[in-house]
Design a protein around this motif. Sequence first.
Motif, mmCIF file in Angstrom:
data_model
loop_
_atom_site.group_PDB
_atom_site.id
_atom_site.type_symbol
_atom_site.label_atom_id
_atom_site.label_comp_id
_atom_site.label_asym_id
_atom_site.label_seq_id
_atom_site.Cartn_x
_atom_site.Cartn_y
_atom_site.Cartn_z
ATOM 1 N N ARG A 58 93.494 -27.604 67.245
ATOM 2 C CA ARG A 58 92.647 -27.099 68.333
ATOM 3 C C ARG A 58 91.170 -27.373 68.103
ATOM 4 O O ARG A 58 90.379 -27.390 69.056
ATOM 5 N N TYR A 322 93.202 -13.690 70.769
ATOM 6 C CA TYR A 322 93.659 -14.655 71.772
ATOM 7 C C TYR A 322 92.500 -15.483 72.316
ATOM 8 O O TYR A 322 92.581 -16.713 72.367
ATOM 9 N N MET A 326 91.364 -20.032 71.841
ATOM 10 C CA MET A 326 91.319 -20.995 72.948
ATOM 11 C C MET A 326 90.385 -22.163 72.641
ATOM 12 O O MET A 326 89.348 -22.003 72.003
ATOM 13 N N THR A 327 90.744 -23.335 73.125
ATOM 14 C CA THR A 327 89.802 -24.443 73.142
ATOM 15 C C THR A 327 88.871 -24.272 74.333
ATOM 16 O O THR A 327 89.117 -23.462 75.227
ATOM 17 N N PHE A 330 90.818 -25.052 77.567
ATOM 18 C CA PHE A 330 91.805 -24.043 77.942
ATOM 19 C C PHE A 330 91.112 -22.793 78.470
ATOM 20 O O PHE A 330 91.575 -22.181 79.444
ATOM 21 N N ALA A 331 90.000 -22.396 77.849
ATOM 22 C CA ALA A 331 89.275 -21.220 78.319
ATOM 23 C C ALA A 331 88.772 -21.436 79.744
ATOM 24 O O ALA A 331 88.888 -20.534 80.592
ATOM 25 N N ARG A 334 91.781 -21.235 82.112
ATOM 26 C CA ARG A 334 92.244 -19.868 82.345
ATOM 27 C C ARG A 334 91.270 -19.139 83.259
ATOM 28 O O ARG A 334 91.677 -18.367 84.135
#
Length: 347
Positions: A58, A322, A326-327, A330-331, A334
């Motif tokens: 990641r 969590y 995150m990368t 991805f953050a 989301r």
Amino acid sequence: MDVCMRTELERREHEILSPKASFADSSLGRGKPEPADPLRTCYQRDRDRILHSKSFRRLANKTQVFLAPEGDHYRTRLTHTLEVAQIARDIARPLRLNEDLTEAIALGHDLGHTPFGHAGERALRRAMARHLGIDPRSDTASGLFRHNEQSVRVTELYERDGRGLNLSLEVLDGMRCHAGSLHARTLEGRIVARADRIAYVTHDIDDAERAGLLTEEMLPIRCREVLGGSSSERIATMVHDAVSTSAAAGDIEMSDKVWGALMGMRAFLFSNLYKTGDAKSEEPKAEHVVEALFDYYANHLGELPSEYETCDAPDEVRVADYISSMTDRFAIRRYQDLFVPRAWGLR
């Protein structure tokens, strides 16, 4: 035959390495005892476990300094980690210290970093403090989340489907103690702490120059006179100084002159790059993403992935675990899924 291979490697360490080195056969061991590997020493095994971990992969999509840079040559958290490992080994080798332990610590030292670099770390602490009703400027809030401690937490709780990597205690200590004023118990761990500073100061200057935010002439002249006028010159100066000064001191040290120049460059970067300037223009957006995600999951704990739901920790810690995993991409994804309306039905 296989058993002899590992014991032969351990025997060679005693022949080749300095008496001050950390020897694999004298390791304090692992949190959970397990059979030794027939081919690799414990530190070689730790290095391999980190390299094959999800949290290491990641790092390729986590910010170092520049958020979403337009270009392929800016450092990410992964390339920073690899540069730290290279510099650390270059210091460990002539000092005859344990390169395998040094490399394992270096490869694992930033596994707990948040998305969006230190901006994400600050935002996550702030969100946790708000959740707990703590002044985000207080000393208590500053201890809520630290990426070096999170690096250890990630390897112990979330890798290998919750079984953890079960790394050697010397590796965990070096990972935990690479930041701030912490002092690793091994010389190898102390090397990584120095190598981390050498790496990020040098390559952050390099990236800022590439982005047109700094020029060589803008750097403090006294620091340039000591360290050199290019990235390669500066790294060579600092590595050679660390080796010669450490050999004389019996500990991992740099001369006052070179260390002062390194810290002078670091102070310049804090004033002109890390806290101000165009490189920081996207940080408020990144911090908003992190805080919004934290608030959402703190209020929707049932939507946490299963490994974070079952972890025995306070709610805010599980949410922080969590979010920090995150990368950047991805953050953002989301956040978009949760808060940005989809333009469905449009032609």
